[in-house]
Write a protein that holds these residues in place. Structure first.
Motif, PDB file in Angstrom:
ATOM      1  N   SER A  41       0.849  -1.152  -0.136  1.00 57.82           N
ATOM      2  CA  SER A  41      -0.023   0.187   0.055  1.00 57.82           C
ATOM      3  C   SER A  41       0.826   1.281   0.041  1.00 57.82           C
ATOM      4  CB  SER A  41      -0.998  -0.093   1.150  1.00 57.82           C
ATOM      5  OG  SER A  41      -0.174   0.240   2.461  1.00 57.82           O
ATOM      6  N   TYR A  42       0.195   2.401  -0.050  1.00 56.15           N
ATOM      7  CA  TYR A  42       0.824   3.648   0.296  1.00 56.15           C
ATOM      8  C   TYR A  42       1.366   4.066   1.403  1.00 56.15           C
ATOM      9  CZ  TYR A  42      -3.546   5.281   2.579  1.00 56.15           C
ATOM     10  OH  TYR A  42      -4.371   5.587   3.624  1.00 56.15           O
ATOM     11  N   HIS A  43       1.110   3.099   2.395  1.00 55.92           N
ATOM     12  CA  HIS A  43       1.318   3.652   3.882  1.00 55.92           C
ATOM     13  C   HIS A  43       2.949   3.778   3.772  1.00 55.92           C
ATOM     14  CE1 HIS A  43      -2.695   3.489   5.426  1.00 55.92           C
ATOM     15  NE2 HIS A  43      -2.995   2.247   4.914  1.00 55.92           N
ATOM     16  N   LYS A  44       3.256   4.684   4.897  1.00 54.94           N
ATOM     17  CA  LYS A  44       4.766   5.093   4.905  1.00 54.94           C
ATOM     18  C   LYS A  44       5.608   3.673   5.580  1.00 54.94           C
ATOM     19  CE  LYS A  44       4.798   8.132   9.164  1.00 54.94           C
ATOM     20  NZ  LYS A  44       5.091   6.967  10.362  1.00 54.94           N
ATOM     21  N   THR A  45       6.815   3.692   5.252  1.00 55.57           N
ATOM     22  CA  THR A  45       7.386   2.354   5.689  1.00 55.57           C
ATOM     23  C   THR A  45       8.409   2.720   6.883  1.00 55.57           C
ATOM     24  OG1 THR A  45       9.437   3.353   4.702  1.00 55.57           O
ATOM     25  CG2 THR A  45       8.044   1.751   3.124  1.00 55.57           C
ATOM     26  N   SER A  46       8.765   1.660   7.637  1.00 57.11           N
ATOM     27  CA  SER A  46       9.364   1.606   9.057  1.00 57.11           C
ATOM     28  C   SER A  46      10.095   0.253   8.926  1.00 57.11           C
ATOM     29  CB  SER A  46       8.294   1.814  10.116  1.00 57.11           C
ATOM     30  OG  SER A  46       8.921   1.867  11.337  1.00 57.11           O
ATOM     31  N   LEU A  47      11.348   0.266   9.761  1.00 58.23           N
ATOM     32  CA  LEU A  47      12.130  -0.851   9.800  1.00 58.23           C
ATOM     33  C   LEU A  47      11.981  -1.766  11.039  1.00 58.23           C
ATOM     34  CD1 LEU A  47      15.679   0.574   8.536  1.00 58.23           C
ATOM     35  CD2 LEU A  47      14.021  -0.812   7.152  1.00 58.23           C
ATOM     36  N   PRO A  48      11.829  -2.956  10.856  1.00 57.64           N
ATOM     37  CA  PRO A  48      11.783  -3.637  12.007  1.00 57.64           C
ATOM     38  C   PRO A  48      13.541  -3.751  12.676  1.00 57.64           C
ATOM     39  CG  PRO A  48      12.040  -5.226  10.187  1.00 57.64           C
ATOM     40  CD  PRO A  48      11.849  -3.923   9.664  1.00 57.64           C
ATOM     41  N   ASP A  49      13.713  -3.867  13.874  1.00 60.36           N
ATOM     42  CA  ASP A  49      14.765  -4.293  14.356  1.00 60.36           C
ATOM     43  C   ASP A  49      15.714  -5.546  14.010  1.00 60.36           C
ATOM     44  OD1 ASP A  49      14.891  -1.795  15.848  1.00 60.36           O
ATOM     45  OD2 ASP A  49      13.773  -2.743  17.452  1.00 60.36           O
ATOM     46  N   VAL A  50      14.896  -6.586  13.889  1.00 61.61           N
ATOM     47  CA  VAL A  50      15.193  -7.953  13.737  1.00 61.61           C
ATOM     48  C   VAL A  50      14.210  -8.584  12.972  1.00 61.61           C
ATOM     49  CG1 VAL A  50      16.157 -10.139  14.750  1.00 61.61           C
ATOM     50  CG2 VAL A  50      16.310  -7.900  16.045  1.00 61.61           C
ATOM     51  N   VAL A  51      14.604  -9.472  11.993  1.00 59.57           N
ATOM     52  CA  VAL A  51      13.637 -10.352  11.465  1.00 59.57           C
ATOM     53  C   VAL A  51      14.311 -11.752  11.670  1.00 59.57           C
ATOM     54  CG1 VAL A  51      12.875 -11.120   9.064  1.00 59.57           C
ATOM     55  CG2 VAL A  51      13.619  -8.652   9.301  1.00 59.57           C
ATOM     56  N   VAL A  52      13.136 -12.639  12.217  1.00 63.12           N
ATOM     57  CA  VAL A  52      13.458 -14.062  12.398  1.00 63.12           C
ATOM     58  C   VAL A  52      12.492 -15.117  11.502  1.00 63.12           C
ATOM     59  CG1 VAL A  52      13.909 -13.699  14.964  1.00 63.12           C
ATOM     60  CG2 VAL A  52      11.540 -14.108  14.046  1.00 63.12           C
ATOM     61  N   PHE A  53      13.078 -16.366  11.295  1.00 59.73           N
ATOM     62  CA  PHE A  53      12.446 -17.151  10.358  1.00 59.73           C
ATOM     63  C   PHE A  53      12.390 -18.455  11.128  1.00 59.73           C
ATOM     64  CE2 PHE A  53      14.861 -14.080   7.825  1.00 59.73           C
ATOM     65  CZ  PHE A  53      13.996 -13.747   6.747  1.00 59.73           C
ATOM     66  N   PRO A  54      11.275 -18.573  11.882  1.00 56.71           N
ATOM     67  CA  PRO A  54      11.128 -19.717  12.766  1.00 56.71           C
ATOM     68  C   PRO A  54      10.591 -21.013  11.889  1.00 56.71           C
ATOM     69  CG  PRO A  54       9.122 -18.444  13.223  1.00 56.71           C
ATOM     70  CD  PRO A  54      10.109 -17.710  12.091  1.00 56.71           C
ATOM     71  N   ASN A  55      10.970 -22.288  12.396  1.00 55.67           N
ATOM     72  CA  ASN A  55      10.573 -23.390  11.764  1.00 55.67           C
ATOM     73  C   ASN A  55       9.573 -24.021  12.362  1.00 55.67           C
ATOM     74  OD1 ASN A  55      12.514 -23.603   9.665  1.00 55.67           O
ATOM     75  ND2 ASN A  55      14.193 -23.940  11.127  1.00 55.67           N
ATOM     76  N   SER A  56       9.169 -23.912  13.659  1.00 51.85           N
ATOM     77  CA  SER A  56       8.190 -24.469  14.463  1.00 51.85           C
ATOM     78  C   SER A  56       7.409 -23.532  15.454  1.00 51.85           C
ATOM     79  CB  SER A  56       8.903 -25.694  15.102  1.00 51.85           C
ATOM     80  OG  SER A  56       9.640 -25.021  16.117  1.00 51.85           O
ATOM     81  N   ALA A  57       6.324 -23.989  15.970  1.00 55.40           N
ATOM     82  CA  ALA A  57       5.540 -23.383  16.965  1.00 55.40           C
ATOM     83  C   ALA A  57       6.460 -23.044  18.171  1.00 55.40           C
ATOM     84  CB  ALA A  57       4.297 -24.036  17.282  1.00 55.40           C
ATOM     85  N   ASP A  58       7.274 -23.999  18.570  1.00 57.26           N
ATOM     86  CA  ASP A  58       8.026 -24.159  19.737  1.00 57.26           C
ATOM     87  C   ASP A  58       9.073 -22.946  19.506  1.00 57.26           C
ATOM     88  OD1 ASP A  58       8.903 -25.026  22.055  1.00 57.26           O
ATOM     89  OD2 ASP A  58      10.781 -25.754  21.023  1.00 57.26           O
ATOM     90  N   GLU A  59       9.545 -22.691  18.401  1.00 59.77           N
ATOM     91  CA  GLU A  59      10.625 -21.627  18.297  1.00 59.77           C
ATOM     92  C   GLU A  59       9.581 -20.258  18.231  1.00 59.77           C
ATOM     93  OE1 GLU A  59      13.966 -23.488  15.410  1.00 59.77           O
ATOM     94  OE2 GLU A  59      12.670 -22.270  14.447  1.00 59.77           O
ATOM     95  N   VAL A  60       8.628 -20.317  17.667  1.00 60.17           N
ATOM     96  CA  VAL A  60       7.642 -19.175  17.829  1.00 60.17           C
ATOM     97  C   VAL A  60       7.555 -18.664  19.118  1.00 60.17           C
ATOM     98  CG1 VAL A  60       5.504 -17.837  17.496  1.00 60.17           C
ATOM     99  CG2 VAL A  60       6.724 -19.331  15.552  1.00 60.17           C
ATOM    100  N   SER A  61       7.144 -19.751  20.143  1.00 63.18           N
ATOM    101  CA  SER A  61       6.855 -19.435  21.568  1.00 63.18           C
ATOM    102  C   SER A  61       8.093 -18.985  22.102  1.00 63.18           C
ATOM    103  CB  SER A  61       6.647 -20.765  21.981  1.00 63.18           C
ATOM    104  OG  SER A  61       6.612 -20.719  23.580  1.00 63.18           O
ATOM    105  N   LYS A  62       9.224 -19.549  21.989  1.00 62.74           N
ATOM    106  CA  LYS A  62      10.508 -18.981  22.546  1.00 62.74           C
ATOM    107  C   LYS A  62      10.738 -17.422  21.944  1.00 62.74           C
ATOM    108  CE  LYS A  62      12.758 -23.228  23.023  1.00 62.74           C
ATOM    109  NZ  LYS A  62      13.844 -24.251  22.504  1.00 62.74           N
ATOM    110  N   ILE A  63      10.577 -17.090  20.908  1.00 62.21           N
ATOM    111  CA  ILE A  63      10.651 -15.682  20.237  1.00 62.21           C
ATOM    112  C   ILE A  63       9.727 -14.793  21.107  1.00 62.21           C
ATOM    113  CG2 ILE A  63      10.181 -14.329  18.311  1.00 62.21           C
ATOM    114  CD1 ILE A  63      11.090 -16.781  16.523  1.00 62.21           C
TER     115      ILE A  63
END
Lengths: 464, 464
Positions: free
Chosen positions: A36-58
């Motif tokens: 969309s046209y909405h202005k951009t903003s950066l995340p500090d970190v990007v993560v790529f989990p493989n499992s729900a367990d990793e998401v939980s830890k994140i």
């Protein structure tokens, strides 16, 4: 790099592999915008989990550091949902994109959130099944659940919320819940499925979905019906619905949009206000519906109705429709997309679209009108030069006028794109006191406000 | 009369007319039970509001005195939902029973909560419309929304939750909210419609409903199909669904239940395991579906399929089905009704019903099996002598075994009757950690726990 970000990064590295967590600038830029046209903003970190367990830890790391979490599918949202205005951790679900189970006898499929609708349908086709919800973008199922997406088939099959039987969700304390079950219906406890669908990542992270799927219909017929005026086309839709024809798809595409479609999709469809139609069913029943529909559109001065007989032509038709937003983007290099998204009661649809066209003309803007008119949901597509403050202001004025018109008629400011950042300003007007109930639910489930903060619902005492 | 009750009564009298508020014993007894075996308990006061404004004032009085509020429709619930175990104020909605608006072009109707489904359908018939949800009882729409009721047509039209577009609700502080809008779909904010539907009066009082209605189908065909065994009947249902026949109703009635139906409804239907079927659509399509269904039931050793050709015979058929619970009650004077209500994935249905029949026999209980098998939802109906502790214990054992079987297969302990008091003991097992989320929502919206306390969700530290 702030001290907190450093700590967060190190804590994530403790259980994620090197390629699963990054502060690389290119990667952060990739996750700084949507379509969309909405202005951009950066995340500090990007993560790529493989499992729900990793998401939980994140989530636990984020909770400990009071750091925002932004769940991210493919970034196809249209209201800034995935843009990390408060920075923090973007969870990219692209590695969690598997079909986990097809329960063909139960018409259910269990998937990970990062799978896209076309990947899912490719797999389901082997079983003679399909998943019905089809937004324009080839979005991820997790993202589609988060915004309660819909598309061309919801007039018959319903929206995303109607398809969700169960979600696996990681809550703000890292705990996992299931929001539903695999039964066709249930009256057991509060309906958490429907609460989490459409909550736009503000209440938890979806790590698995169990969805309703359908048998591929015995017989399918698609058609294009061209009209002299857009008003005639809209009124034909209203008549078709009121006649009780169980139509599977009925989409409006106006004249400028037909031109864009022909240019982008290399088709040569008549460049007139057009309805794209589809009928599903058994052959005799469907033929009856088609004949009835022909009579109705003739009553509304349809100039021509053209049936797409073979599969390839039918697929081409719907691809052209699905690609319309991209057709506009492609046809307007350097500009950004703004799409209105109101939905009104069917009896108000013709008036609403007429009003929208008048306002577009009054403001001297240029755009197309299209939409899922069988649901009373239509879009005005504008391509904006976001460096032209005047143009952006006019576009926002248009959006406001269209939303006001819909709300005055008990409609909604967003039929399918969601609130994100773009529709927050209309929430108080639309929901009144009910917004406080939503606020209380948000506070009860995410008191630290780590999940997609300042989207959908304002934090008290903050302005965005 | 306790001091608090006295104060509450006087505060209510300040704005309600004499006939609207009562502590009369007979009236309290009338509001002390539902249609189930659950033990009775008296409310302190019964009120009969005429408007949402009066309901708001009643709730404010209750809130001030920390007195329970029990919303009451007609008392047709089957799990003790309306029984005031903590006493307090029962709000009887029988005076708020009007159709407020029929928006025929939008297929919407706005009603007060005290209207019953048959009253509503009588009014809608004038417009060629009908409301689809049909539990056995002629329940009120408010009650049906509170329990997320369903019935014989949900296999095609969906359950109560699918019909609710908007609710007007009075919250625990007396404030009024609207949970939705009149558009066909919306992605705006948390989906409060679905949260309040099925919340069993624990989050607020429904004072108005806007519901989806349907055009009366062009063509309707009903049939009775008799089978040698109940297993064959169930497997025929599974095959019909898997063949994608868009059946409108498919109900299972076992042999003992057919006998009760004939006795009560003065019919002479074949006393064999039977499917009651109905098809809706246009004539050619429907004939095609009927022929296909005939082939499928023949494959499952159907002994006879009998079509009810005229309207009167069709109505008689469905009335006999709807009255089955009453047929059992009537046929067993002095006994009380207990009904199991699990719902399982369709692929598990045949096994589940087989298991239930075995357990009924093992426990030497007598009852019928019937249900909305197109949804995977079935009931075992038992008539209990509630003075026989041994019999009640055996019935509870049966319920437990049936629920366990369903939960082990990702089903639910209640497909349509709701939790009330009877299914609370299964909530932890069914929902796990998600029960805590429900608890948090309850606390966030009703911190004083005045709304139907100790139903659906336990108050922490209390046992019921």
């Amino acid at each position: 790099m702030s001290l907190t970000v450093n700590h967060v990064f190190n804590d994530l590295k403790a259980f994620l592999k090197d390629h699963q967590v990054t502060m690389n600038k290119t990667m952060r830029v990739q996750h700084s915008h949507d379509e969309s046209y909405h202005k951009t903003s950066l995340p500090d970190v990007v993560v790529f989990p493989n499992s729900a367990d990793e998401v939980s830890k994140i989530v636990k790391v984020a909770s400990e550091h009071h750091t925002p979490i932004i769940p991210y599918g493919l970034g196809t949202s249209l209201e800034g949902h995935v843009i990390p205005y408060d920075h923090g951790i973007t969870i990219d679900f692209s590695k969690m994109n598997k079909v986990l189970e097809v329960r063909e006898k139960d018409f259910l499929v269990r998937v990970q959130p990062g799978i896209t609708r076309s990947q899912l349908n490719k797999e389901l086709k082997k079983y003679g099944l399909f998943f019905s919800v089809d937004p324009g973008a080839d979005a991820t199922l997790g993202g589609m659940a988060a915004t309660n997406a819909s598309g061309t088939t919801s007039v018959k099959y319903g929206v995303m919320r109607d398809q969700v039987h169960d979600l696996e969700v990681i809550l703000s304390d890292g705990q996992m819940i299931h929001t539903g079950n695999l039964a066709q219906k249930s009256s057991s406890g509060y309906h958490l499925n429907s609460l989490f669908v459409g909550s736009e990542g503000t209440l938890g992270c979806i790590t698995e979905l169990t969805l309703k799927v359908y048998g591929i219909p015995e017989h399918i017929v698609a058609a294009r019906a061209s009209f002299t005026s857009i008003d005639d086309a809209v009124e034909a839709v209203v008549s078709i619905l009121q006649a009780g024809v169980p139509i599977a798809r009925v989409e409006l595409v106006d004249e400028p949009s037909m031109k864009q479609a022909n240019l982008f999709s290399d088709t040569n469809y008549k460049e007139k206000p057009t309805l794209f139609l589809e009928f599903h069913g058994n052959e005799p029943g469907l033929n009856h519906d088609v004949e009835f529909t022909k009579e109705i559109v003739a009553d509304h001065l349809c100039e021509e109705i053209y049936f797409e007989e073979d599969n390839a032509a039918r697929n081409r038709l719907w691809e052209a429709r699905h690609n319309l937003a991209y057709a506009y983007i492609h046809g307007n290099p350097g500009k950004k997309l703004m799409v209105t998204d109101v939905c009104v009661p069917i009896s108000e649809l013709a008036g609403a679209i007429k009003h929208a066209r008048e306002k577009v003309n009054e403001l001297d803007l240029h755009g197309g009108i299209l939409g899922h008119v069988g649901d009373g949901n239509y879009h005005v597509l504008l391509m904006l030069n976001t460096n032209d403050a005047e143009e952006v202001k006019k576009a926002e004025q248009l959006n406001q006028q269209i939303v006001d018109y819909a709300l005055q008629r008990d409609g909604t400011c967003t039929g399918e794109h969601g609130v994100g950042i773009g529709k927050m300003k209309y929430q108080q007007k639309e929901h009144g006191q009910a917004l406080q109930v939503m606020e209380n639910i948000k506070s009860a489930l995410d008191s630290k406000r780590i999940f997609n903060p300042n989207k959908l619902i304002h934090q008290k005492g903050r302005s965005v």
